[in-house]
Enzyme design. Structure first.
Site, PDB file in Angstrom:
ATOM      1  N   ASN A 191       0.813  -1.185   0.037  1.00 39.20           N
ATOM      2  CA  ASN A 191       0.007   0.058  -0.018  1.00 39.20           C
ATOM      3  C   ASN A 191       0.650   1.343   0.294  1.00 39.20           C
ATOM      4  OD1 ASN A 191      -1.880   1.988   0.408  1.00 39.20           O
ATOM      5  ND2 ASN A 191      -2.514   1.270   2.467  1.00 39.20           N
ATOM      6  N   TRP A 192       1.193   1.865  -1.193  1.00 38.85           N
ATOM      7  CA  TRP A 192       2.196   2.930  -1.339  1.00 38.85           C
ATOM      8  C   TRP A 192       1.609   4.424  -0.650  1.00 38.85           C
ATOM      9  CZ3 TRP A 192       4.563   1.512  -6.770  1.00 38.85           C
ATOM     10  CH2 TRP A 192       5.415   0.433  -6.730  1.00 38.85           C
ATOM     11  N   LYS A 193       0.108   4.130  -0.390  1.00 36.22           N
ATOM     12  CA  LYS A 193      -0.345   5.364  -0.018  1.00 36.22           C
ATOM     13  C   LYS A 193      -0.293   6.766  -0.626  1.00 36.22           C
ATOM     14  CE  LYS A 193      -0.363   3.451   4.733  1.00 36.22           C
ATOM     15  NZ  LYS A 193      -0.445   3.614   6.177  1.00 36.22           N
ATOM     16  N   HIS A 199      -9.909   1.502   4.936  1.00 35.97           N
ATOM     17  CA  HIS A 199      -8.709   1.659   5.440  1.00 35.97           C
ATOM     18  C   HIS A 199      -8.846   2.732   6.651  1.00 35.97           C
ATOM     19  CE1 HIS A 199      -4.677   2.940   6.409  1.00 35.97           C
ATOM     20  NE2 HIS A 199      -4.316   1.598   5.968  1.00 35.97           N
ATOM     21  N   GLU A 221      -6.096  -4.331  10.750  1.00 38.20           N
ATOM     22  CA  GLU A 221      -5.227  -3.345  11.101  1.00 38.20           C
ATOM     23  C   GLU A 221      -5.731  -2.484  12.038  1.00 38.20           C
ATOM     24  OE1 GLU A 221      -2.980  -2.495   7.092  1.00 38.20           O
ATOM     25  OE2 GLU A 221      -4.457  -1.177   7.167  1.00 38.20           O
ATOM     26  N   GLY A 248       1.747   2.533  11.317  1.00 36.71           N
ATOM     27  CA  GLY A 248       2.839   3.479  11.272  1.00 36.71           C
ATOM     28  C   GLY A 248       3.538   3.909  12.664  1.00 36.71           C
ATOM     29  N   SER A 270       2.591  -1.745  10.469  1.00 38.59           N
ATOM     30  CA  SER A 270       4.124  -1.729  10.962  1.00 38.59           C
ATOM     31  C   SER A 270       4.975  -2.910  10.683  1.00 38.59           C
ATOM     32  CB  SER A 270       4.148  -1.390  12.465  1.00 38.59           C
ATOM     33  OG  SER A 270       3.882   0.261  12.710  1.00 38.59           O
ATOM     34  N   GLY A 289       2.394  -0.913   4.377  1.00 38.20           N
ATOM     35  CA  GLY A 289       2.536   0.419   4.201  1.00 38.20           C
ATOM     36  C   GLY A 289       3.830   0.930   3.864  1.00 38.20           C
TER      37      GLY A 289
HETATM   38  P1  PGA Z   1       2.400   0.641   7.882  1.00 34.89           P
HETATM   39  O1  PGA Z   1       0.805   0.770   7.097  1.00 34.89           O
HETATM   40  O2  PGA Z   1       2.838  -0.585   7.365  1.00 34.89           O
HETATM   41  O3  PGA Z   1       3.098   1.975   7.466  1.00 34.89           O
HETATM   42  O4  PGA Z   1       2.019   0.635   9.338  1.00 34.89           O
HETATM   43  C1  PGA Z   1      -0.086  -0.306   6.786  1.00 34.89           C
HETATM   44  C2  PGA Z   1      -1.242   0.328   6.332  1.00 34.89           C
HETATM   45  O5  PGA Z   1      -1.601   1.410   6.746  1.00 34.89           O
HETATM   46  O6  PGA Z   1      -1.855  -0.401   5.482  1.00 34.89           O
END
Ligand code: PGA
Length: 254
Positions: free
Chosen positions: A6-8, A95, A171, A177, A214, A235
């Site tokens: 998930n490159w957001k 999400h 999640e 994060g 994370s 992420g």
């Molecule tokens: P993260 O995000 O791996 O940066 O914690 C995961 C997500 O939000 O899908």
């Protein structure tokens, strides 16, 4: 195992294209490992270019969100049909960041699920507690509220598209994060409860269970033998190819 990157909104357009294209062969090699599915969710404007470039590879593509509406006067929104046209086979919905920053409710997410299923796209449904409720029981209550209407929709569409695969990504907001991850026993309790809930509410539906929050190449080792787990939603760490590659390899290779 399924690995969803998930490159957001981490990378500008050019860097997104170059992260993918510089590592095209290496991404494709990962996707050819036994029992491995690699799905990348970049920003929508980059997706069409990327799906064209990766046409002959085994990489699959997902959108990070979709409109709950099919078509019409909805400025700024992107329909499930368009997501499919640009080359995605899946789409993330629900999400935590959409719930938090865009005020999405369980009702909005149910409508998005229906829009995706109408377009015959695989949903990647995110669920999880917003704050740490302190007890497993309280967390399960949140998950039940999030899943109840979604499962009745899944059940309805399983009759229509029995071959479609769905994913539910657990999640917890406190893990996204933050560098914190739940322990294995806690995760197995959550997944065992989700499995039972799905058996009760939409028994024939094909659902993969994912964990996200994370994930890194180091802590992935903790989840190597987690029961019920079919993959990960990754992420920040997925925007560094070497780190992503290590995550995939550490989790599937002996
Ligand atoms: P993260 O995000 O791996 O940066 O914690 C995961 C997500 O939000 O899908």
């Amino acid at each position: 195992m399924i690995f969803i990157a998930n490159w957001k909104m981490y990378l500008p357009f050019d860097e997104t294209i170059s992260l993918a294209t510089k590592n095209l062969d290496a991404f494709n090699k990962l996707a050819q490992l036994p029992n491995t599915t690699i799905i990348i969710a970049p920003t929508i404007p980059t997706t069409y270019t990327l799906t064209q470039i990766f046409k002959t590879t085994k990489i699959q593509w997902a959108a990070q969100d979709c409109s709950e509406h099919i078509i019409g006067a909805f400025t700024g929104q992107i329909s499930a049909e368009t997501i499919k046209t640009v080359g995605c086979s899946a789409c993330i919905i629900g999400h935590h960041e959409r719930r938090k920053y865009n005020g999405e409710t369980n009702q909005t997410i149910s409508r998005k699920l229906e829009a995706l299923l109408e377009a015959n796209l695989s949903p990647i449904i995110c669920i999880g507690e917003e704050t740490n409720p302190g007890t497993l029981g309280a967390t399960l209550q949140v998950l039940e509220e999030q899943l109840t209407s979604l499962c009745s929709i899944l059940k309805k569409y399983t009759l229509k598209y029995p071959e479609l695969t769905h994913a539910i990504a657990y999640e917890p907001a406190w893990a996204i994060g933050s560098g914190n991850v739940p322990d294995n026993v806690y995760l197995e309790n959550i997944f065992s409860w989700i499995t039972t809930f799905l058996q009760k509410t939409c028994p024939a539906t094909n659902v993969n269970l994912l964990y996200g929050g994370s994930i890194s190449s180091k802590n992935i080792l903790l989840f190597k033998n987690t029961k019920f787990l079919n993959g990960f939603l990754i992420g920040k760490a997925s925007t560094d190819f070497q780190e992503f590659e290590k995550i995939v390899k550490n989790s599937i290779l002996e």
